[in-house]
Write a protein that holds these residues in place. Sequence first.
Motif, PDB file in Angstrom:
ATOM      1  N   LYS A 150      -3.375  -2.612   1.095  1.00 49.85           N
ATOM      2  CA  LYS A 150      -3.316  -1.601   2.149  1.00 49.85           C
ATOM      3  C   LYS A 150      -3.669  -0.223   1.593  1.00 49.85           C
ATOM      4  CE  LYS A 150       0.129  -0.147   5.401  1.00 49.85           C
ATOM      5  NZ  LYS A 150       1.579   0.033   5.282  1.00 49.85           N
ATOM      6  N   ILE A 151      -3.299  -0.016   0.330  1.00 51.21           N
ATOM      7  CA  ILE A 151      -3.508   1.300  -0.280  1.00 51.21           C
ATOM      8  C   ILE A 151      -4.990   1.701  -0.269  1.00 51.21           C
ATOM      9  CG2 ILE A 151      -3.591   0.347  -2.635  1.00 51.21           C
ATOM     10  CD1 ILE A 151      -1.766   3.475  -2.311  1.00 51.21           C
ATOM     11  N   PHE A 152      -5.889   0.734  -0.447  1.00 56.58           N
ATOM     12  CA  PHE A 152      -7.321   1.055  -0.443  1.00 56.58           C
ATOM     13  C   PHE A 152      -7.763   1.521   0.938  1.00 56.58           C
ATOM     14  CE2 PHE A 152      -7.985  -2.219  -4.045  1.00 56.58           C
ATOM     15  CZ  PHE A 152      -7.614  -1.269  -4.971  1.00 56.58           C
ATOM     16  N   GLU A 154      -5.829   2.841   3.280  1.00 53.28           N
ATOM     17  CA  GLU A 154      -5.246   4.154   3.577  1.00 53.28           C
ATOM     18  C   GLU A 154      -5.935   5.263   2.785  1.00 53.28           C
ATOM     19  OE1 GLU A 154      -1.006   3.790   3.129  1.00 53.28           O
ATOM     20  OE2 GLU A 154      -0.815   2.977   5.165  1.00 53.28           O
ATOM     21  N   ALA A 155      -6.235   4.966   1.507  1.00 52.38           N
ATOM     22  CA  ALA A 155      -6.940   5.967   0.705  1.00 52.38           C
ATOM     23  C   ALA A 155      -8.295   6.281   1.339  1.00 52.38           C
ATOM     24  CB  ALA A 155      -7.115   5.471  -0.724  1.00 52.38           C
ATOM     25  N   GLY A 156      -8.968   5.256   1.825  1.00 49.96           N
ATOM     26  CA  GLY A 156     -10.264   5.451   2.493  1.00 49.96           C
ATOM     27  C   GLY A 156     -10.114   6.307   3.736  1.00 49.96           C
ATOM     28  N   GLN A 157      -9.088   5.996   4.536  1.00 49.12           N
ATOM     29  CA  GLN A 157      -8.868   6.761   5.771  1.00 49.12           C
ATOM     30  C   GLN A 157      -8.612   8.231   5.474  1.00 49.12           C
ATOM     31  OE1 GLN A 157      -5.647   4.384   7.372  1.00 49.12           O
ATOM     32  NE2 GLN A 157      -6.970   3.562   8.968  1.00 49.12           N
ATOM     33  N   MET A 158      -7.829   8.484   4.423  1.00 42.96           N
ATOM     34  CA  MET A 158      -7.519   9.872   4.074  1.00 42.96           C
ATOM     35  C   MET A 158      -8.762  10.632   3.619  1.00 42.96           C
ATOM     36  SD  MET A 158      -4.406  10.114   4.834  1.00 42.96           S
ATOM     37  CE  MET A 158      -4.274  11.851   4.470  1.00 42.96           C
ATOM     38  N   ILE A 171     -14.919  -0.255   2.212  1.00 48.70           N
ATOM     39  CA  ILE A 171     -13.656  -0.598   1.561  1.00 48.70           C
ATOM     40  C   ILE A 171     -13.461  -2.124   1.518  1.00 48.70           C
ATOM     41  CG2 ILE A 171     -11.160  -0.269   1.560  1.00 48.70           C
ATOM     42  CD1 ILE A 171     -12.449   2.401   1.370  1.00 48.70           C
ATOM     43  N   ALA A 175     -14.060  -4.841  -1.673  1.00 52.46           N
ATOM     44  CA  ALA A 175     -12.803  -5.354  -2.220  1.00 52.46           C
ATOM     45  C   ALA A 175     -12.738  -6.879  -2.121  1.00 52.46           C
ATOM     46  CB  ALA A 175     -11.612  -4.722  -1.496  1.00 52.46           C
TER      47      ALA A 175
END
Lengths: 259, 256
Positions: A150-152, A154-158, A171, A175
């Motif tokens: 999930k972190i990838f 969310e990092a992409g969204q940010m 993403i 992955a």
Amino acid sequence: MHDKRKINWLYTAASLITCILIWQAVAVYIVGNPFILPSFTDVLLAFILLLGSGTLISDLTMSFLHFAIGIGLALLIGIPTGILMGWFEKMFTFLNPVIEIIRPIPPLAWIPFAIVWFGLTNFSAGFVIFIGAVFPIIINTYTGFSNIPKIFVEAGQMLGCTKNRDLIRFIAFPAAVPHIAAGFRIACGVAWMCLVAAEMFGVSAYGLGHKIWWYYHLHQMTNVLVYMLILGIVGLAVDALFRFYIRRSLLRWQTGEVH
Amino acid sequence: MGKVVITDVSRRFFMDDKTEFLALDSLSLTIKDDELVSLVGPSGCGKTTLLRIIAGLDHPDSGSVSLDNILITKPGPRVGMVFQEYSLFPWRNILDNVAFGLEMKKTGRKERYRQAQYYIDLVGLTSFTFCYPYELSGGMRQRVAIARALANDPDLLLMDEPFGALDAQTRNTMQEELLQIWEKQKKTIIFVTHSVDEAVYLSDRIVVLSSDPGRVSTVIDVSIPRPRDRTSPEFASIRRDVLRLLTLLDTTPGKI
């Protein structure tokens, strides 16, 4: 390191030589009938004769054509299906029942319909191979997509990657590449097995699988064995080539990652 | 640019046994432009929840968060985030990781690499530009994550225990570097941490949150001029105040 590799090579060679010696001894001294079990030297001689007679190359080309049609279609349909199922939960719920019912049907059971739908054509053989290859690709793509940390995302969204299309492209897909590659490898193995059966029902006058059946009818069991060994060796070569390519390019980043 | 106004934000979660857990209870807080604010509090006080709401990754049940008078409802490039876990994309090298946000903005290749290189240089990783994340140590990875967030030029930078996984030595170095970067780049930073020492060393203000329900307990101004000496009496005194507050807050029996 270097010495260890050398010793490993010696073991590989020893394994093959032992096997050939036993085969030769059993064929000549115990069975004594080349129709039941052709000896190694029989097979070697037949192989050299077949090289001269010239259908070997045509058989290989034709088999690769069938293989390419099947695998190509499987990638074209399997990857997008797997992506939809892995990314959109509703699509999974919608598609999964159908896939789970069709998947257990052995690919060879599709041969009658392949002939009825596409006739005795190369495409017909490709279709049977496609059926065998598409499910491992769908399932691995799906698994890859549903296991993205999930972190990838969310990092992409940010960082401004917010549309589904961009998230999939930038993403989720990269992955999931290791999973997709593993699925492709399994699919290639299954496809290669389906190839023989698909060619046996006589879609063309050439093909490795077709020739096995052909020489069986001619009672030339030595040639049958030559083609069986070619299937084994070519299958191995395709897999090794694929692994080599994957290791060098696609998965360079995966070195040192725990998976 | 980067004034954050948090107005009456509430967020509740439901536990497995259907009981309700009020992670944030009509919490209000204003953070000035270019301010560095730390959020501290006992575990379960909703620090991370609050940060995720400010990021747009989570949504409040009531209340709102605005950045420069524009409401935040979903994640976007106006707000940068440095996560606690390693969040670098392992399939991209350092340059492409840092350039990711600019790539999303459709900045041309040459320009985005030029800008990304600037931020890689800023965090001192020039010689690692073409390495992959797995080749870097934990501290280096977090530096890249900071560079990646900064390269997008956000108005607000959120940091969720970014140095939590690092050893004490690296941690101190990273704190100094963060302050240097902050001096140069002037951004509003909201920093979640467990370490009181870290909060006192970095912040203009320390916001102490209470847990169950999550509210602002106390706001402490840290007016010690930078660079701060961790062994000075003023430093120790503020540290003691915050620690005392946290001890008081922690005695209330909290749910997980």
